[in-house]
Design a protein around this motif. Structure first.
Motif, PDB file in Angstrom:
ATOM      1  N   HIS A   1      48.501  46.424  37.976  1.00  0.00           N
ATOM      2  CA  HIS A   1      47.582  45.866  36.983  1.00  0.00           C
ATOM      3  C   HIS A   1      47.058  46.995  36.105  1.00  0.00           C
ATOM      4  O   HIS A   1      46.995  48.148  36.528  1.00  0.00           O
ATOM      5  N   SER A   2      46.733  46.680  34.866  1.00  0.00           N
ATOM      6  CA  SER A   2      46.296  47.660  33.856  1.00  0.00           C
ATOM      7  C   SER A   2      47.389  48.689  33.568  1.00  0.00           C
ATOM      8  O   SER A   2      47.111  49.798  33.122  1.00  0.00           O
TER       9      SER A   2
ATOM     10  N   ASN B   1      40.094  40.310  48.656  1.00  0.00           N
ATOM     11  CA  ASN B   1      39.448  39.914  47.407  1.00  0.00           C
ATOM     12  C   ASN B   1      37.979  39.610  47.661  1.00  0.00           C
ATOM     13  O   ASN B   1      37.504  39.631  48.807  1.00  0.00           O
TER      14      ASN B   1
ATOM     15  N   ARG C   1      35.498  38.571  40.646  1.00  0.00           N
ATOM     16  CA  ARG C   1      35.857  39.964  40.384  1.00  0.00           C
ATOM     17  C   ARG C   1      34.759  40.892  40.897  1.00  0.00           C
ATOM     18  O   ARG C   1      33.610  40.484  41.049  1.00  0.00           O
TER      19      ARG C   1
ATOM     20  N   VAL D   1      37.834  44.234  38.735  1.00  0.00           N
ATOM     21  CA  VAL D   1      39.088  44.038  39.456  1.00  0.00           C
ATOM     22  C   VAL D   1      38.968  42.848  40.411  1.00  0.00           C
ATOM     23  O   VAL D   1      37.882  42.526  40.894  1.00  0.00           O
TER      24      VAL D   1
ATOM     25  N   ASP E   1      43.347  52.564  40.365  1.00  0.00           N
ATOM     26  CA  ASP E   1      42.067  52.091  39.811  1.00  0.00           C
ATOM     27  C   ASP E   1      41.025  53.208  39.849  1.00  0.00           C
ATOM     28  O   ASP E   1      39.989  53.120  40.513  1.00  0.00           O
TER      29      ASP E   1
ATOM     30  N   CYS F   1      37.228  52.463  39.266  1.00  0.00           N
ATOM     31  CA  CYS F   1      36.557  51.788  40.374  1.00  0.00           C
ATOM     32  C   CYS F   1      36.416  52.707  41.593  1.00  0.00           C
ATOM     33  O   CYS F   1      35.421  52.631  42.330  1.00  0.00           O
TER      34      CYS F   1
END
Length: 612
Positions: A361-362, A461, A515, A521, A529, A532
């Motif tokens: 991601h990203s 998550n 998130r 995220v 990341d 973060c």
């Protein structure tokens, strides 16, 4: 009256079922399904798929050759992406010449095969869906719809067709029930012609087909059949038809004559409708499986059925433009398969393999870093060959540290990635094999069985309470938007209940994920990341699960959340049970893509467990 040509998106589910039949000892039928053919830079289409059935005779080699090589001949043709009709015609002629050359070298080999090939395209110019069908022999393609009767896309090329029979006679051959010359019907007159008609009606009622001689084959066109081609009585040139798909169309059936010789298209139509009614609550891939199995079982149940039976189907699911999912422009997923990892001198295992999926991601750089370096970090860990759980945990933690150092050096790169890694180990014969799964994020591994599936990983998550607590303990918070809200456990009970209702509403109705902020995220444990990690709200400590494998276990599915967000564990296990292994990953990807909310990259790796 035909409905207007469809311009909206159409998602297609594919499946094929084949059966040796009631009397045959071997199955000479083959099928080919390619859901995603390549698209060239100046292509006339934006998507292209292929469904084909090859009915071998005189041996399986011609049908096997077609299954293995036809897609390559088609895609590599100079007309591919420009003129589909021309590319199909050229590919059929070239592959026939190539097989005949090989047949001469091997023997000679007189194996032959029919070929019914349907190419499904979404055209770039007007976004319409087009079917182009190439037929050689007596396999057949039929298109089914809601309102109209079945539409044949091909015409059987047999000795019973008068235009085909005339061509055979013009080439020096003849058409008869046995290898004894008889004149063409046009050369007969009066009582002789009437007697010929009566005789043929009687022979057909007895199930005796006309054949082409020399050679004695029923089809007047084929791939292969070296002896007949040398006698010039058979040709390989396909007959090609084109038809626009409309919203009324529901199902394409491509099948060998083991189906069509015993069941009418009209009867199949009624069974397709019944199947779709009974499976209307199921995922589209389960519907496709049920339709193809229903057709084959119906043909096999007929008392006169004596041939191999194969049915490949495509189910059409029409979706309006505003409902269209699958919106990602690039694929940030990566996977890694290592069939045989190195063993150490004092290793406790006799064999070790690895499968992993990384959902970036990203940006793709974190997933690519894992793909490139996981094997070396793992096999060089001091615990490798001694304790695989410790080695996996250590390797992933060190990989994260190495990637973050690179990210800082390259200019604060914020790419991140999930990682789900499954290591399979075999030991001495008296010890059960072991599956060890290390997980970071929301990619997932599922162990499928005939009884109950086992989750080899748990998603990381913000919906997991322990993950939510860790985020708040490090100064972050969990929300749908970048607006602070208190941790759920700190709220009065009635407010906690309303929070749960609100979260369920947001996730199920609007498909919005919780998130972790700052950063926004979805996953609470990842590789990379950098932003973060500097705050401390996400970590790179993997969770490890181990399961001893038994003969009840048959498949392991390792996939990104592009699958798991759209298809439940229960349904994945069901698809794995009902689908042949060769078609399983495609079936799962299409099950996910058929969900109108599918917007993510989808990567699926399947591991077949073979028990001795």
């Amino acid at each position: 009256m035909e409905p207007a040509t469809a311009t909206a998106s159409c998602r297609i589910s594919y499946h094929a079922t084949t059966d040796v039949g009631n009397l045959r000892r071997t199955n000479e039928d083959k099928f080919l399904i390619v859901p995603d053919l390549p698209i060239n830079a100046q292509d006339i289409a934006i998507s292209r798929a292929l469904v084909a059935v090859f009915d071998g005779h005189g041996g399986p080699r011609a049908a096997e050759y077609l299954k293995t090589h036809f897609a390559d001949y088609f895609v590599n043709d100079s007309l591919y992406g420009i003129d589909t009709r021309g590319a199909l015609q050229s590919a059929c002629c070239l592959i026939d010449a190539a097989f005949l050359k090989e047949a001469e070298t091997l023997g000679p080999v007189n194996d032959g095969s029919t070929a019914i090939i349907v190419v499904i395209e979404q055209l770039r110019e007007n976004n319409t869906m087009l079917l182009t069908t190439a037929n050689i022999g007596d396999s057949r393609a039929v298109l089914y719809s809601n309102e109209n009767p079945p539409k044949a896309l091909s015409l059987d090329q047999t000795a019973g067709r008068d235009d085909e029979a005339k061509r055979v006679y013009a080439s020096g051959g003849f058409v008869a029930y046995k290898n004894k010359y008889r004149a063409h019907a046009s050369e007969l007159s009066g009582i002789s012609r009437s007697m010929r008609q009566l005789h043929e009606s009687w022979m057909q009622s007895m199930g005796r087909p006309l054949r082409v001689y020399p050679g004695g084959v029923m089809c007047s066109r084929s791939i292969g059949d070296l002896n007949c081609k040398q006698a010039n009585v058979l040709i390989c040139e396909p007959e090609i038809t084109r038809l626009d798909l409309t919203r009324d169309h529901t199902c394409l059936v491509v099948a060998s004559d083991g189906v069509w010789s015993v069941v009418s298209p009209k009867k199949i139509d009624s069974r397709i409708r019944a199947s779709l009614r009974t499976t209307k609550e199921e995922a589209s891939q389960i519907q496709a499986v049920d339709v193809s199995e229903t057709i084959v079982n119906l043909a096999k149940s007929q008392i006169e059925s004596d041939d191999n039976i194969t049915a490949a189907i495509a189910l059409f699911h029409w979706i309006d433009d505003e409902q269209r999912g699958n919106t990602r422009q690039g694929n940030e997923d990566m996977y890694l398969i290592i069939p045989s990892l190195a063993l150490t001198a004092i290793d406790y295992a006799t064999h070790r393999s690895l499968v992993a999926v990384f959902d970036g991601h990203s940006g793709i750089r974190a997933a690519a870093f894992l793909h490139e370096f996981l094997e070396s970090f793992l096999t060089q860990d001091p615990a490798y060959g001694v304790n695989i759980s410790t080695a996996l945990s250590s390797a992933l933690t060190r990989l994260d540290k190495a990637f973050l150092e690179n990210a800082k050096r390259l200019g604060s790169i914020i790419d991140g990635s999930t990682a789900v890694v499954v290591v399979l180990e075999q030991f001495q014969p008296d010890q059960a094999p072991l599956a060890t799964c290390a997980n970071l994020g929301d990619s997932r591994a599922l162990l499928c069985s005939k009884t109950i599936y086992i989750e080899l990983s748990k998603d990381h998550n913000a919906t997991r309470s322990e993950e939510e607590i860790r985020a708040y303990d490090h100064g972050g918070f969990v929300a749908f938007h970048n607006t602070y809200r208190a941790i759920k456990s700190s709220l009065p009970r009635p407010i906690q209940w309303w929070r749960q209702v609100y979260d369920t509403w947001q996730s199920q109705i609007y498909h919005r994920p919780l998130r972790v902020y700052p950063g926004g995220v979805i996953c609470t444990r990842v590789i990379g990341d950098l932003d973060c990690k500097q705050i401390g709200i996400v970590c790179s400590t993997p969770e490890i699960h181990q399961v001893k494998l038994s003969k009840d276990h048959h498949t392991i599915i390792v996939a990104s959340d592009g699958l798991w967000a759209m298809v439940s564990n229960k349904l994945v296990n069901k698809i794995a049970l009902k689908t042949s292994f060769s078609a399983l990953t495609q079936a799962l990807v299409h099950a996910a893509k058929s969900n109108q909310h599918s917007t993510d990259n989808i990567t699926v790796v399947a591991i077949k467990l073979l028990w001795m």
